[in-house]
Motif scaffolding. Structure first.
Motif, PDB file in Angstrom:
ATOM      1  N   HIS A  37     -75.331 -32.395  83.705  1.00 14.38           N
ATOM      2  CA  HIS A  37     -74.020 -32.838  83.234  1.00 14.38           C
ATOM      3  C   HIS A  37     -73.132 -31.645  82.886  1.00 14.38           C
ATOM      4  CE1 HIS A  37     -71.122 -35.540  81.311  1.00 14.38           C
ATOM      5  NE2 HIS A  37     -71.135 -34.738  80.257  1.00 14.38           N
ATOM      6  N   LEU A  38     -73.683 -30.663  82.159  1.00 15.38           N
ATOM      7  CA  LEU A  38     -72.890 -29.504  81.760  1.00 15.38           C
ATOM      8  C   LEU A  38     -72.615 -28.578  82.939  1.00 15.38           C
ATOM      9  CD1 LEU A  38     -74.493 -28.636  78.299  1.00 15.38           C
ATOM     10  CD2 LEU A  38     -72.354 -29.860  78.746  1.00 15.38           C
ATOM     11  N   GLN A  39     -73.571 -28.428  83.837  1.00 16.45           N
ATOM     12  CA  GLN A  39     -73.359 -27.583  85.014  1.00 16.45           C
ATOM     13  C   GLN A  39     -72.211 -28.105  85.868  1.00 16.45           C
ATOM     14  OE1 GLN A  39     -77.300 -27.715  86.593  1.00 16.45           O
ATOM     15  NE2 GLN A  39     -78.024 -25.951  85.417  1.00 16.45           N
ATOM     16  N   ILE A  67     -73.338 -32.942  73.380  1.00 16.12           N
ATOM     17  CA  ILE A  67     -72.998 -33.063  74.795  1.00 16.12           C
ATOM     18  C   ILE A  67     -72.242 -34.359  75.066  1.00 16.12           C
ATOM     19  CG2 ILE A  67     -73.942 -33.266  77.136  1.00 16.12           C
ATOM     20  CD1 ILE A  67     -76.352 -31.646  76.190  1.00 16.12           C
ATOM     21  N   TRP A  68     -72.728 -35.438  74.491  1.00 16.37           N
ATOM     22  CA  TRP A  68     -72.258 -36.761  74.912  1.00 16.37           C
ATOM     23  C   TRP A  68     -71.092 -37.308  74.111  1.00 16.37           C
ATOM     24  CZ3 TRP A  68     -73.992 -37.152  79.474  1.00 16.37           C
ATOM     25  CH2 TRP A  68     -75.233 -36.600  79.805  1.00 16.37           C
ATOM     26  N   THR A  69     -70.758 -36.691  72.975  1.00 17.64           N
ATOM     27  CA  THR A  69     -69.625 -37.194  72.195  1.00 17.64           C
ATOM     28  C   THR A  69     -68.470 -36.201  72.113  1.00 17.64           C
ATOM     29  OG1 THR A  69     -70.512 -36.412  70.068  1.00 17.64           O
ATOM     30  CG2 THR A  69     -71.170 -38.620  70.788  1.00 17.64           C
ATOM     31  N   SER A  70     -68.626 -35.012  72.692  1.00 17.98           N
ATOM     32  CA  SER A  70     -67.518 -34.046  72.712  1.00 17.98           C
ATOM     33  C   SER A  70     -66.539 -34.409  73.818  1.00 17.98           C
ATOM     34  CB  SER A  70     -68.044 -32.629  72.951  1.00 17.98           C
ATOM     35  OG  SER A  70     -68.854 -32.190  71.879  1.00 17.98           O
ATOM     36  N   PRO A  71     -65.235 -34.191  73.592  1.00 20.53           N
ATOM     37  CA  PRO A  71     -64.260 -34.489  74.656  1.00 20.53           C
ATOM     38  C   PRO A  71     -64.467 -33.571  75.850  1.00 20.53           C
ATOM     39  CG  PRO A  71     -63.200 -33.394  72.793  1.00 20.53           C
ATOM     40  CD  PRO A  71     -64.585 -33.719  72.361  1.00 20.53           C
ATOM     41  N   GLU A  72     -64.137 -34.090  77.025  1.00 26.46           N
ATOM     42  CA  GLU A  72     -64.367 -33.351  78.268  1.00 26.46           C
ATOM     43  C   GLU A  72     -63.603 -32.035  78.295  1.00 26.46           C
ATOM     44  OE1 GLU A  72     -63.372 -34.341  82.850  1.00 26.46           O
ATOM     45  OE2 GLU A  72     -64.747 -35.743  81.871  1.00 26.46           O
ATOM     46  N   TRP A  73     -62.356 -32.047  77.803  1.00 25.68           N
ATOM     47  CA  TRP A  73     -61.568 -30.817  77.834  1.00 25.68           C
ATOM     48  C   TRP A  73     -62.235 -29.701  77.031  1.00 25.68           C
ATOM     49  CZ3 TRP A  73     -60.106 -28.827  73.186  1.00 25.68           C
ATOM     50  CH2 TRP A  73     -59.978 -29.711  72.104  1.00 25.68           C
ATOM     51  N   GLU A  74     -62.844 -30.082  75.910  1.00 26.68           N
ATOM     52  CA  GLU A  74     -63.453 -29.060  75.065  1.00 26.68           C
ATOM     53  C   GLU A  74     -64.703 -28.487  75.720  1.00 26.68           C
ATOM     54  OE1 GLU A  74     -64.545 -28.217  70.401  1.00 26.68           O
ATOM     55  OE2 GLU A  74     -64.034 -30.254  71.020  1.00 26.68           O
TER      56      GLU A  74
END
Length: 414
Positions: free
Chosen positions: A191-193, A159-166
């Motif tokens: 955060h994901l919602q 969750i916390w190290t993946s780029p936002e676009w992905e």
């Protein structure tokens, strides 16, 4: 009568000692009646397994860890993928991702997805991936190739190290995103919602604990304040676990305190932490046990006086979610000292179910000394944590929810 549709489950590696939460969930899903195979991106590196792993009957299929490992298998799969109904859409998704992340890892995900899609049994109707980064990329590409739905369970680093676009693309129906996703903390779910096209695409599903796998807590006699003080921790020796701060804190404990610390787990910083203990002059008070199976972990918890997990946010943004080891410690009424990182406060109210300290060595040292000198308070907090665990953090509600979600996804296609 036709067979019910089956599921394909993608994991980073199987089996893994550090991911008991995945093993616990998959055993429970299988026992709830779901039929699936496991598709592992990596071969196991641990020399031990947990008893949980032996309870799983699902077949395990290993994808080529590196595409060069089996070029003929990869070539056959890529040729077959080009004939699949979703090839154009899957290839477009991969190319779009590659333009933003042109790495060997990204190309490997595509190759593994092609192998998986080529070798997927005909009765599989959906894919479920553990972790939202690499495993979900493989699941997504393979699902697009077959025109079937996919879903995920997200945890912490993914969750916390993946780029936002992905993350956004994996959470949107217009970009072949997941049919649904689950994550194990309220902190992560919110955060994901916020990134999803609809908040309903992401569910909060605590892993919880299956207490049937654990012995009842031991009868703990109240420790005398001047008695030897046994501290322990279970966790990988990596930056986000904060063991460098813990070692510095142990070195600050007063000479009058007769303490010993036991660590269970491996990790990239193993040699660094051992060397740090030597420099601090506390190596003789520490036992490094390395990787242990779960019965060994629980046996150690039953003998200890305090469980310490000084989690923090790593420089790359990686952090814990809600570590299962905290619930395991609570199951044995072992007092808990941790930090208010990520979702840990969702389980522990500081001063009630344990203590959440600042991760600075001085603060950790003060908290450890307080546990040692006030065993009655430690005992009371351990009792409260056990009560919280049994009231709100058992495994079964989450498994029931996941079973319904996955079954609905499969039958919509089956």
């Amino acid at each position: 009568m036709s067979k019910p549709p089956r599921l394909a489950v993608v994991v980073k590696g199987w089996p893994r000692l550090s991911e008991t939460f995945i093993a616990q969930e998959l055993v429970a899903l299988e026992e709830a009646g779901l039929d699936f195979d496991i598709w592992s991106l990596r071969h196991p590196t641990d020399t031990k397994t947990h008893p949980l792993h032996d309870r799983l009957h699902a077949p395990v299929r290993y994808l080529p860890e590196y595409l060069r490992d089996d070029p003929a298998r990869v070539a056959r799969a890529m040729g077959a993928a080009a004939e699949m109904p979703g090839f154009d859409a899957a290839a477009a998704a991969f190319v779009a991702d590659l333009e933003r992340d042109d790495t060997a890892n990204r190309r490997r995900r595509w190759g593994q997805a092609c192998v998986m899609a080529h070798e997927l049994p005909a009765d599989v109707s959906g894919i479920y991936a553990h972790f939202l980064h690499t495993p979900s990329s493989v699941a997504r590409y393979a699902a697009i190739l077959h025109g079937m739905p996919w879903s995920f369970s997200a945890h912490a680093k993914d969750i916390w190290t993946s780029p936002e676009w992905e993350l956004q693309e994996k959470l949107s129906g217009t970009t072949h995103g997941a049919a649904f996703g689950a994550t194990c903390t309220r902190f992560g779910a919110e955060h994901l919602q916020a990134m999803a096209d609809s908040p309903s695409r992401v569910d909060l599903v605590y892993h919880g604990l299956d207490l049937g796998r654990f012995p009842a807590p031991p009868q703990r006699n109240l420790r005398q304040p001047d008695a030897p003080f046994a501290l322990m921790s279970v966790g990988r020796l990596v930056e986000k676990k904060g063991y460098d701060n813990l070692l510095d804190a142990l070195a600050l404990l007063p000479d009058r305190l007769d303490w010993h610390f036991t660590h269970i787990g491996g990790g990239a910083l193993d040699a660094d932490m051992r060397a740090r203990a030597e420099r601090l002059g506390i190596a003789s008070r520490i036992t490094w046990r390395g990787a242990c199976d779960q019965p060994e972990v629980i046996a150690a918890m039953r003998k200890a006086d305090l469980f310490v997990l000084p989690s923090r946010i790593a420089a790359d943004g990686d952090r814990d979610g809600l570590p299962n080891v905290l619930m395991e410690a609570a199951s044995q009424k072992l007092p808990i000292l941790s930090t208010p990182v990520s979702a840990i406060p969702e389980f522990i109210d500081t001063g009630v179910h344990g203590v959440l300290s600042d991760d600075a060595p001085t603060a950790l040292a003060h908290a450890m000394e307080s546990f040692a000198t006030d065993p009655a308070r430690a005992h009371a907090m351990a009792d409260a944590a056990f009560d919280r665990l049994t009231a709100h953090f058992l495994m079964h509600p989450g498994i029931e929810h996941l079973t319904k979600r996955l079954t609905a996804m499969l039958t919509a296609q089956g």
